[in-house]
Write a protein that holds these residues in place. Structure first.
Motif, PDB file in Angstrom:
ATOM      1  N   GLU A  26      61.369   2.029  29.625  1.00  0.00           N
ATOM      2  CA  GLU A  26      62.250   1.061  28.964  1.00  0.00           C
ATOM      3  C   GLU A  26      63.680   1.583  28.901  1.00  0.00           C
ATOM      4  OE1 GLU A  26      59.240  -1.221  25.884  1.00  0.00           O
ATOM      5  OE2 GLU A  26      60.089   0.713  25.286  1.00  0.00           O
ATOM      6  N   ILE A  30      66.990  -0.174  30.786  1.00  0.00           N
ATOM      7  CA  ILE A  30      68.229  -0.554  30.101  1.00  0.00           C
ATOM      8  C   ILE A  30      69.438  -0.071  30.892  1.00  0.00           C
ATOM      9  CG2 ILE A  30      69.662  -0.111  28.061  1.00  0.00           C
ATOM     10  CD1 ILE A  30      66.998   0.015  26.442  1.00  0.00           C
ATOM     11  N   ASN A  90      68.708  -7.420  24.343  1.00  0.00           N
ATOM     12  CA  ASN A  90      67.615  -6.447  24.429  1.00  0.00           C
ATOM     13  C   ASN A  90      67.164  -6.023  23.030  1.00  0.00           C
ATOM     14  OD1 ASN A  90      65.961  -4.206  24.914  1.00  0.00           O
ATOM     15  ND2 ASN A  90      67.022  -3.840  26.861  1.00  0.00           N
TER      16      ASN A  90
END
Length: 96
Positions: A26, A30, A90
């Motif tokens: 993750e 990003i 996000n």
């Protein structure tokens, strides 16, 4: 004689605070997305540094710890607006 119009690239610095439970995939996702956005505006990422998991002075979304990332990049001013928009969406990003 024709003048060449080049984009105005300015230096920027960003600190992104990520949820402490974010997996390594993750985290990479990003910053891969951030790099794609910067490069789509003809910019470049100079440096990405991981400051690691640290205590927060004030809790954010009930979190007392978070992962900190520092980056420097060159980009057009319009790229910053797009980066902010994507980072706000996000859920793993606590602050930037």
């Amino acid at each position: 004689m024709e003048l060449e119009v080049r984009p105005v690239l300015r230096p920027y610095e960003a600190v992104v605070i990520v949820h402490p439970d974010a997996t390594e995939d993750e985290q990479k996702q990003i910053f891969r997305k951030n790099k794609e956005i910067i490069e789509s505006f003809k910019g470049s990422v100079n440096h990405l540094d991981t400051w690691g998991r640290r205590n927060l002075a004030n809790s954010i979304k009930k979190q007392k710890r978070a992962l900190f990332f520092h980056s420097t990049f060159m980009a057009e001013p319009t790229a910053v607006a797009e980066l902010e928009r994507v980072l706000r969406i996000n859920e793993r990003v606590l602050r930037f």
